[in-house]
Write a protein that holds these residues in place. Structure first.
Motif, PDB file in Angstrom:
ATOM      1  N   ALA A 213     -16.258   5.399  -1.961  1.00 33.40           N
ATOM      2  CA  ALA A 213     -15.150   6.343  -1.736  1.00 33.40           C
ATOM      3  C   ALA A 213     -14.382   5.948  -0.472  1.00 33.40           C
ATOM      4  O   ALA A 213     -13.143   5.993  -0.448  1.00 33.40           O
ATOM      5  N   CYS A 214     -15.112   5.532   0.556  1.00 36.37           N
ATOM      6  CA  CYS A 214     -14.472   5.151   1.817  1.00 36.37           C
ATOM      7  C   CYS A 214     -13.606   3.896   1.605  1.00 36.37           C
ATOM      8  O   CYS A 214     -12.454   3.835   2.048  1.00 36.37           O
ATOM      9  N   PHE A 215     -14.141   2.901   0.867  1.00 42.70           N
ATOM     10  CA  PHE A 215     -13.382   1.673   0.615  1.00 42.70           C
ATOM     11  C   PHE A 215     -12.153   1.970  -0.264  1.00 42.70           C
ATOM     12  O   PHE A 215     -11.078   1.416  -0.049  1.00 42.70           O
ATOM     13  N   LEU A 216     -12.341   2.859  -1.265  1.00 45.43           N
ATOM     14  CA  LEU A 216     -11.186   3.216  -2.114  1.00 45.43           C
ATOM     15  C   LEU A 216     -10.107   3.870  -1.259  1.00 45.43           C
ATOM     16  O   LEU A 216      -8.910   3.648  -1.471  1.00 45.43           O
ATOM     17  N   GLY A 217     -10.525   4.661  -0.277  1.00 45.51           N
ATOM     18  CA  GLY A 217      -9.573   5.291   0.655  1.00 45.51           C
ATOM     19  C   GLY A 217      -8.787   4.224   1.402  1.00 45.51           C
ATOM     20  O   GLY A 217      -7.567   4.339   1.567  1.00 45.51           O
ATOM     21  N   CYS A 218      -9.465   3.153   1.842  1.00 38.93           N
ATOM     22  CA  CYS A 218      -8.758   2.046   2.521  1.00 38.93           C
ATOM     23  C   CYS A 218      -7.757   1.412   1.556  1.00 38.93           C
ATOM     24  O   CYS A 218      -6.617   1.117   1.923  1.00 38.93           O
ATOM     25  N   LEU A 219      -8.185   1.222   0.289  1.00 36.34           N
ATOM     26  CA  LEU A 219      -7.300   0.555  -0.691  1.00 36.34           C
ATOM     27  C   LEU A 219      -6.090   1.423  -1.030  1.00 36.34           C
ATOM     28  O   LEU A 219      -4.999   0.895  -1.298  1.00 36.34           O
ATOM     29  N   GLU A 220      -6.280   2.747  -1.009  1.00 37.07           N
ATOM     30  CA  GLU A 220      -5.135   3.638  -1.284  1.00 37.07           C
ATOM     31  C   GLU A 220      -3.999   3.373  -0.295  1.00 37.07           C
ATOM     32  O   GLU A 220      -2.825   3.497  -0.615  1.00 37.07           O
ATOM     33  N   GLY A 221      -4.371   2.981   0.913  1.00 36.32           N
ATOM     34  CA  GLY A 221      -3.363   2.658   1.932  1.00 36.32           C
ATOM     35  C   GLY A 221      -2.531   1.447   1.546  1.00 36.32           C
ATOM     36  O   GLY A 221      -1.493   1.188   2.151  1.00 36.32           O
ATOM     37  N   LEU A 222      -3.010   0.663   0.545  1.00 41.70           N
ATOM     38  CA  LEU A 222      -2.284  -0.554   0.155  1.00 41.70           C
ATOM     39  C   LEU A 222      -1.315  -0.321  -1.000  1.00 41.70           C
ATOM     40  O   LEU A 222      -0.531  -1.212  -1.338  1.00 41.70           O
ATOM     41  N   VAL A 223      -1.394   0.879  -1.604  1.00 39.80           N
ATOM     42  CA  VAL A 223      -0.556   1.145  -2.785  1.00 39.80           C
ATOM     43  C   VAL A 223       0.927   1.017  -2.419  1.00 39.80           C
ATOM     44  O   VAL A 223       1.730   0.527  -3.216  1.00 39.80           O
ATOM     45  N   THR A 224       1.290   1.414  -1.222  1.00 38.44           N
ATOM     46  CA  THR A 224       2.712   1.369  -0.831  1.00 38.44           C
ATOM     47  C   THR A 224       3.104   0.024  -0.202  1.00 38.44           C
ATOM     48  O   THR A 224       4.248  -0.156   0.208  1.00 38.44           O
ATOM     49  N   VAL A 225       2.139  -0.907  -0.118  1.00 37.14           N
ATOM     50  CA  VAL A 225       2.461  -2.214   0.483  1.00 37.14           C
ATOM     51  C   VAL A 225       2.955  -3.161  -0.608  1.00 37.14           C
ATOM     52  O   VAL A 225       2.220  -3.441  -1.570  1.00 37.14           O
ATOM     53  N   ASP A 226       4.191  -3.643  -0.456  1.00 33.78           N
ATOM     54  CA  ASP A 226       4.782  -4.534  -1.472  1.00 33.78           C
ATOM     55  C   ASP A 226       3.892  -5.752  -1.687  1.00 33.78           C
ATOM     56  O   ASP A 226       3.455  -6.383  -0.726  1.00 33.78           O
ATOM     57  N   GLY A 227       3.629  -6.057  -2.970  1.00 33.29           N
ATOM     58  CA  GLY A 227       2.897  -7.282  -3.294  1.00 33.29           C
ATOM     59  C   GLY A 227       1.398  -7.191  -3.104  1.00 33.29           C
ATOM     60  O   GLY A 227       0.687  -8.180  -3.268  1.00 33.29           O
ATOM     61  N   SER A 228       0.879  -6.018  -2.781  1.00 31.37           N
ATOM     62  CA  SER A 228      -0.569  -5.922  -2.541  1.00 31.37           C
ATOM     63  C   SER A 228      -1.353  -5.998  -3.849  1.00 31.37           C
ATOM     64  O   SER A 228      -2.537  -6.328  -3.870  1.00 31.37           O
TER      65      SER A 228
END
Ligand SMILES: C[S@@+](CC[C@H](N)C(=O)[O-])C[C@H]1O[C@@H](n2cnc3c(N)ncnc32)[C@H](O)[C@@H]1O
Length: 266
Positions: A213-228
């Motif tokens: 859950a903690c790692f998924l939270g980090c990945l959610e931060g990448l949803v708005t990063v172009d090209g991630s």
């Protein structure tokens, strides 16, 4: 004598200052504040406790704060107010989940040392060496692995770490980072979660779900990063698959590290 189960709830025995009736203790990245309130309950009511965090969202309502406990918004990379500097007997840090280069961490540690009185202690608890395992032959851990690998994007920074110590490193050793910043009597404990998980029912399962859950939270931060390459749909799919893998026995391990150092008296 206390054992492994108490490692999270207390300070290493070297830190005798916490037994002083006037001890002043700071908790950095206090988050949900539960640890600080537990510590406050276990020490004399004449001690003072301050929790600092980037955000106030997890602070308890102000009218519920015990009279000797307070919470402040503060980024640990930024200088603390003069009124706080040099006033703490102990500064504690636990599980700061953010990504920074090693030099930035050193800068934050140097900043935290400014809070300490001469002779005061810094105690940092964090984790490193994450790994995934199967419990049942032939089961998949592909989704959990994809989530782990997704964090590689965070690792693109020069020499990055998540928390103080995502990866074990010998160059420089963590203890040498503490010593290099002028701390003395530096000591490090390392506990394997495999050993710790034997102490509590369902700990492997719970710990694995928490970390995913903690790692998924980090990945959610990448949803708005172009090209991630990360989308809300991909994250949701992986979450469901990962939870099914954990149901069939996939689990993770880590090392929990506690490192302390004392500010010189002179
Ligand atoms: C995983 S939580 C840990 C909370 C708590 N220390 C514990 O052990 O339960 C990480 C906390 O660190 C805080 N944090 C992250 N970066 C920070 C920074 N630069 N300064 C202060 N707090 C920070 C986050 O806001 C979050 O509340």
């Amino acid at each position: 004598m206390t054992g492994l189960q108490d490692r999270n709830r207390e300070f290493l025995p070297h830190i005798e200052d916490t037994r002083k009736p006037t001890a002043k203790i700071a908790d950095i990245g206090t988050g949900s504040e539960a640890w600080l309130l537990d510590v406050a309950k276990s020490l004399p009511s004449t001690c003072q406790f301050t929790g600092f965090d980037l955000r106030s969202s997890a602070f308890p309502p102000r009218d519920t704060w015990p009279s000797n406990v307070s919470f402040n918004i503060h980024d640990m990379y930024l200088p603390f107010p003069a009124s706080e500097r040099g006033t703490y007997d102990v500064v504690a840090v636990r599980f700061i989940s953010s990504v920074a280069g090693r030099e930035e961490w050193a800068r934050s540690i140097a900043n935290l040392i400014t809070l300490l009185k001469p002779g005061g202690w810094l105690q940092w608890i964090d984790s490193c060496n994450f790994a995934l395992y199967n419990s049942m032959p032939g089961t998949s851990r592909a989704a959990c692995q994809e989530i782990y690998d997704g964090l590689d994007l965070f690792r693109d920074k020069a020499d990055p770490v998540i928390g103080l110590m995502m990866q074990e490193t010998k160059n420089p050793r963590r203890e040498d980072v503490f010593r290099g910043l002028g701390l003395v009597d530096v000591h490090e404990d390392v506990f394997s979660s495999d050993r710790l998980q034997d102490l509590e029912a369902n700990a492997r399962d719970k710990g694995t779900r928490n970390i995913i859950a903690c790692f998924l939270g980090c990945l959610e931060g990448l949803v708005t990063v172009d090209g991630s390459g990360w989308t809300a749909e991909r994250i949701e799919r992986l979450k469901e698959e990962a939870m099914r893998e954990i149901d069939s026995g996939v689990y993770h391990t880590l090392n929990q590290v506690c490192i302390i150092g004392r500010k010189c008296e002179a």
